[in-house]
Design an enzyme around this catalytic site. Structure first.
Site, PDB file in Angstrom:
ATOM      1  N   SER A 170      47.421 -21.790  41.294  1.00 29.63           N
ATOM      2  CA  SER A 170      46.298 -20.865  41.211  1.00 29.63           C
ATOM      3  C   SER A 170      45.146 -21.437  42.026  1.00 29.63           C
ATOM      4  O   SER A 170      44.966 -22.657  42.086  1.00 29.63           O
ATOM      5  CB  SER A 170      45.849 -20.680  39.760  1.00 29.63           C
ATOM      6  OG  SER A 170      44.617 -19.978  39.692  1.00 29.63           O
ATOM      7  N   TYR A 218      43.317 -23.976  31.782  1.00 24.80           N
ATOM      8  CA  TYR A 218      44.255 -23.405  32.754  1.00 24.80           C
ATOM      9  C   TYR A 218      44.005 -23.985  34.145  1.00 24.80           C
ATOM     10  O   TYR A 218      44.934 -24.394  34.846  1.00 24.80           O
ATOM     11  CB  TYR A 218      44.092 -21.887  32.769  1.00 24.80           C
ATOM     12  CG  TYR A 218      44.871 -21.157  33.826  1.00 24.80           C
ATOM     13  CD1 TYR A 218      46.215 -20.832  33.641  1.00 24.80           C
ATOM     14  CD2 TYR A 218      44.253 -20.754  35.015  1.00 24.80           C
ATOM     15  CE1 TYR A 218      46.927 -20.138  34.608  1.00 24.80           C
ATOM     16  CE2 TYR A 218      44.960 -20.056  35.979  1.00 24.80           C
ATOM     17  CZ  TYR A 218      46.289 -19.753  35.773  1.00 24.80           C
ATOM     18  OH  TYR A 218      46.996 -19.064  36.744  1.00 24.80           O
ATOM     19  N   ALA A 271      45.152 -27.582  34.286  1.00 19.96           N
ATOM     20  CA  ALA A 271      46.611 -27.675  34.306  1.00 19.96           C
ATOM     21  C   ALA A 271      47.163 -27.309  35.678  1.00 19.96           C
ATOM     22  O   ALA A 271      48.100 -27.958  36.180  1.00 19.96           O
ATOM     23  CB  ALA A 271      47.212 -26.774  33.229  1.00 19.96           C
ATOM     24  N   ASN A 331      57.144 -19.984  37.823  1.00 20.61           N
ATOM     25  CA  ASN A 331      56.079 -18.994  37.884  1.00 20.61           C
ATOM     26  C   ASN A 331      55.272 -18.903  36.597  1.00 20.61           C
ATOM     27  O   ASN A 331      54.153 -18.386  36.604  1.00 20.61           O
ATOM     28  CB  ASN A 331      56.688 -17.620  38.198  1.00 20.61           C
ATOM     29  CG  ASN A 331      55.709 -16.483  38.006  1.00 20.61           C
ATOM     30  OD1 ASN A 331      54.786 -16.298  38.788  1.00 20.61           O
ATOM     31  ND2 ASN A 331      55.894 -15.722  36.926  1.00 20.61           N
TER      32      ASN A 331
END
Length: 265
Positions: free
Chosen positions: A143, A157, A160, A89
């Protein structure tokens, strides 16, 4: 399959689960959900939870560092003999606003370490015992930015997390035939303290108020048709289902949990 063995009350009673980034936000909600299902739950983060994690074990570690992941692998294997459920997570974005030109090599490297390589290292550390037992579940929390990157402040982010989704699918293809299920859950905007800090950084870099920055973020995402961000407990409930015997045929899939934000199918 013996369907009488599938129930929701204590369906994880004989399982050991590790949740990274599990002291707050969605990670904490997931840890508490797995505990309610009867699992022995371990969480790891750099710092202890601000509130007591009743009945949940804690290991302090910086998973963005190689030594941090190895510490968790060694301690969990020594104390618990391995795990049955791994929830990767951990996710963070501390990069400044201003687009690509504002980002240094260090910004990129630190973000990729935390959001991609931490999961890769933990999977590599815990998979051997799962494969020996021909049983286990790994869930990578991605995400929707893997599909809808926000270049203003979270470009590393997003990149990734896109890598994490691709890696997760490849890993599933390799280990699912050996009894280990691998899935990705990609949430949209979740109402957490980390999300609040991100909006505060956007407001500071653009010289606007928190409310204006929040509205700008919502618009950058294309809006949320459901009308609000997700609650951490909503994501946790879905993860609780995915790791349960009720989801025993599910593997290799990415699930979008975003209130309808992503506009494509």
């Amino acid at each position: 399959m013996n369907t009488t063995a599938i129930h929701t009350g204590h369906e994880l009673a004989d399982k050991v689960a590790l949740v990274t980034g599990g002291t707050k936000g969605a990670g904490r909600a997931i840890a508490e959900r797995l505990k309610r299902a009867g699992a022995r739950v371990i969480v790891t983060a750099r710092n202890p939870a601000e509130e007591n994690l009743d009945g949940i074990d804690f290991i302090a570690a910086d998973l963005s560092k190689r030594l941090g992941t190895q510490k968790v692998i060694d301690e969990v294997n020594a104390r618990f003999g391995g795990i049955d459920i791994l929830i990767d997570n951990l996710g963070s974005s501390e990069t400044p606003g201003g687009g690509f030109a504002a980002l240094t090599d260090e910004d990129w490297e630190e973000t990729i370490q935390a959001n991609l390589l931490a999961a890769v290292r933990l999977d590599r550390g815990f998979l051997p015992k799962m494969l020996e037992k021909k049983s286990g579940v790994i869930i990578h929390i991605g995400s929707i930015q893997a599909k809808m990157p926000l270049y203003e402040s979270t470009l590393p982010y997003a990149a990734a997390k896109a890598g994490l989704v691709n890696y997760s699918k490849s890993l599933s293809n390799e280990v699912s035939p050996q009894g280990v299920r691998v899935l990705t859950v990609s949430p949209g905007f979740i109402q957490t303290t980390s999300a609040t800090r991100m909006v505060e950084r956007l407001a500071e870099s653009s010289g606007t108020s928190f409310e204006v920055a929040l509205q700008g973020l919502m618009e950058a995402l294309g809006g949320i048709p459901y009308g609000r961000p997700a609650w951490p407990e909503e994501l946790a409930e879905f993860v609780g289902f995915l790791v349960s015997p009720r989801a025993g045929y599910l593997t290799g899939t990415e699930y979008i949990v975003d209130g309808g934000t992503v506009p494509t199918i």
